[in-house]
Design a protein around this motif. Structure first.
Motif, short mmCIF file in Angstrom:
data_model
loop_
_atom_site.label_atom_id
_atom_site.label_comp_id
_atom_site.label_asym_id
_atom_site.label_seq_id
_atom_site.Cartn_x
_atom_site.Cartn_y
_atom_site.Cartn_z
N THR A 137 1.28 17.01 7.37
CA THR A 137 -0.15 16.69 7.26
C THR A 137 -0.39 15.22 6.93
OG1 THR A 137 -0.23 17.18 4.88
CG2 THR A 137 -0.63 19.03 6.42
N ASP A 138 0.65 14.53 6.54
CA ASP A 138 0.61 13.15 6.07
C ASP A 138 -0.29 12.97 4.84
OD1 ASP A 138 1.78 10.64 6.26
OD2 ASP A 138 0.01 9.78 7.24
N GLU A 139 -0.52 14.05 4.11
CA GLU A 139 -1.25 13.97 2.86
C GLU A 139 -0.30 13.52 1.75
OE1 GLU A 139 -4.55 17.43 2.96
OE2 GLU A 139 -2.47 18.12 3.09
N LYS A 140 -0.87 12.86 0.76
CA LYS A 140 -0.11 12.43 -0.41
C LYS A 140 -0.82 12.91 -1.65
CE LYS A 140 1.93 8.25 1.50
NZ LYS A 140 2.29 6.87 1.21
N ILE A 141 -0.02 13.15 -2.70
CA ILE A 141 -0.57 13.52 -3.99
C ILE A 141 0.32 12.93 -5.07
CG2 ILE A 141 0.68 15.71 -4.10
CD1 ILE A 141 -1.79 16.93 -5.47
N ARG A 142 -0.31 12.45 -6.11
CA ARG A 142 0.40 12.02 -7.33
C ARG A 142 -0.34 12.70 -8.46
NH1 ARG A 142 3.90 8.37 -9.63
NH2 ARG A 142 3.26 7.51 -11.61
N VAL A 143 0.37 13.50 -9.23
CA VAL A 143 -0.32 14.34 -10.21
C VAL A 143 0.57 14.58 -11.43
CG1 VAL A 143 0.45 16.47 -9.09
CG2 VAL A 143 -1.63 16.50 -10.46
N ARG B 137 -4.24 21.98 -7.54
CA ARG B 137 -4.15 20.92 -6.52
C ARG B 137 -2.81 20.97 -5.79
NH1 ARG B 137 -4.95 15.39 -9.03
NH2 ARG B 137 -4.74 14.76 -6.86
N LEU B 138 -1.73 21.19 -6.54
CA LEU B 138 -0.41 21.28 -5.92
C LEU B 138 -0.30 22.53 -5.03
CD1 LEU B 138 1.73 20.08 -8.93
CD2 LEU B 138 1.70 19.02 -6.66
N ASN B 139 -0.85 23.65 -5.47
CA ASN B 139 -0.84 24.86 -4.65
C ASN B 139 -1.53 24.60 -3.31
OD1 ASN B 139 0.43 26.30 -6.71
ND2 ASN B 139 -1.47 27.19 -7.45
N ASN B 140 -2.67 23.93 -3.35
CA ASN B 140 -3.39 23.62 -2.12
C ASN B 140 -2.61 22.62 -1.26
OD1 ASN B 140 -5.87 23.82 -0.44
ND2 ASN B 140 -5.94 21.63 -0.89
N ASP C 122 5.59 28.48 -7.75
CA ASP C 122 6.29 28.66 -9.02
C ASP C 122 6.36 27.33 -9.76
OD1 ASP C 122 8.10 29.16 -11.09
OD2 ASP C 122 9.59 30.10 -9.79
N PRO C 123 5.77 27.22 -10.95
CA PRO C 123 5.80 25.95 -11.69
C PRO C 123 7.22 25.46 -11.99
CG PRO C 123 4.22 27.44 -12.68
CD PRO C 123 4.98 28.23 -11.65
N ARG C 124 8.18 26.38 -12.04
CA ARG C 124 9.57 25.96 -12.28
C ARG C 124 10.08 25.08 -11.15
NH1 ARG C 124 12.64 31.36 -12.95
NH2 ARG C 124 11.38 31.73 -11.11
N LEU D 29 -3.36 34.23 -9.62
CA LEU D 29 -1.97 33.77 -9.63
C LEU D 29 -1.86 32.37 -10.21
CD1 LEU D 29 -0.78 34.96 -6.12
CD2 LEU D 29 -0.02 35.83 -8.32
N ALA D 30 -2.79 31.51 -9.84
CA ALA D 30 -2.73 30.13 -10.33
C ALA D 30 -2.93 30.08 -11.84
CB ALA D 30 -3.79 29.28 -9.63
N LEU D 31 -3.88 30.86 -12.34
CA LEU D 31 -4.15 30.84 -13.78
C LEU D 31 -3.01 31.47 -14.56
CD1 LEU D 31 -7.94 31.68 -13.82
CD2 LEU D 31 -6.85 29.45 -14.00
N SER D 32 -2.42 32.54 -14.02
CA SER D 32 -1.31 33.16 -14.73
C SER D 32 -0.11 32.22 -14.77
CB SER D 32 -0.92 34.48 -14.08
OG SER D 32 -0.39 34.27 -12.80
#
Length: 176
Positions: free
Chosen positions: A38-44, A59-62, A76-78, A9-12
């Motif tokens: 979760t108090d997690e942060k991500i910048r991507v 990374r975003l999916n996780n 969904d990337p949209r 799914l991620a690759l498609s």
């Protein structure tokens, strides 16, 4: 969902054409997110020009996994394009999105339906097409108005709960 199915799914998702407002150059689309449970942060940088970045999507999916069960699905990337365009439209291009709810496994969704009257039986959260968000430095009213003006999916306004629901389903809106 097993890892093999998830990776497929991620690759498609990488091959999905850009939904809207494609960039004409190689400018990166960057998102900053903080998950409130979760108090997690991500910048991507999830997209460069018209090309989604496979590692960034994974990374975003996780990051947006079901925080109760740990289950992961392809988002969904949209939805990421919608978040980015909301930052730009509201005049907060570097602001951080606070995530109230992201992916929900069917089991989690069923549990939430039993404890709350505001959870849809066929919630788009279960298919990786919905987020409940707040944008730092931006009023929820302005965020709602901007999301509705983009007309890219559902917009649910929850003024008492201080978040906004956005999804990539049919264009519609509601207030709770």
């Amino acid at each position: 969902m097993n890892r093999r199915h998830f990776l497929g799914l991620a690759l498609s998702a990488v091959t999905v054409p850009a939904f809207a407002n494609s960039t004409k150059n190689d400018q990166s689309r960057i998102l900053s997110l903080r998950h409130l449970h979760t108090d997690e942060k991500i910048r991507v940088a999830y997209r460069v020009g018209d090309h989604y970045q496979r590692d960034a999507l994974e990374r975003l999916n996780n990051f947006l996994r079901d925080h109760r069960s740990g289950d992961v699905t392809a988002i969904d990337p949209r939805l990421f394009d919608l978040l980015h365009d909301l930052q730009v439209r509201t005049g907060h291009p570097d602001a951080e999105f606070e995530i109230f709810s992201a992916y929900r496994s069917p089991k989690t969704n069923a549990m939430l339906r039993r404890t709350s009257g505001r959870v849809a039986r066929r919630s788009l959260h279960m298919s990786g097409k919905a987020l409940d968000i707040r944008l730092t430095g931006c009023s929820n009213r302005k965020l709602r108005d901007s999301a509705m003006a983009l007309s890219r999916g559902g917009v649910g306004y929850y003024p008492r709960s201080s978040f906004l629901h956005v999804d990539t389903g049919q264009v519609r809106s509601w207030r709770a």
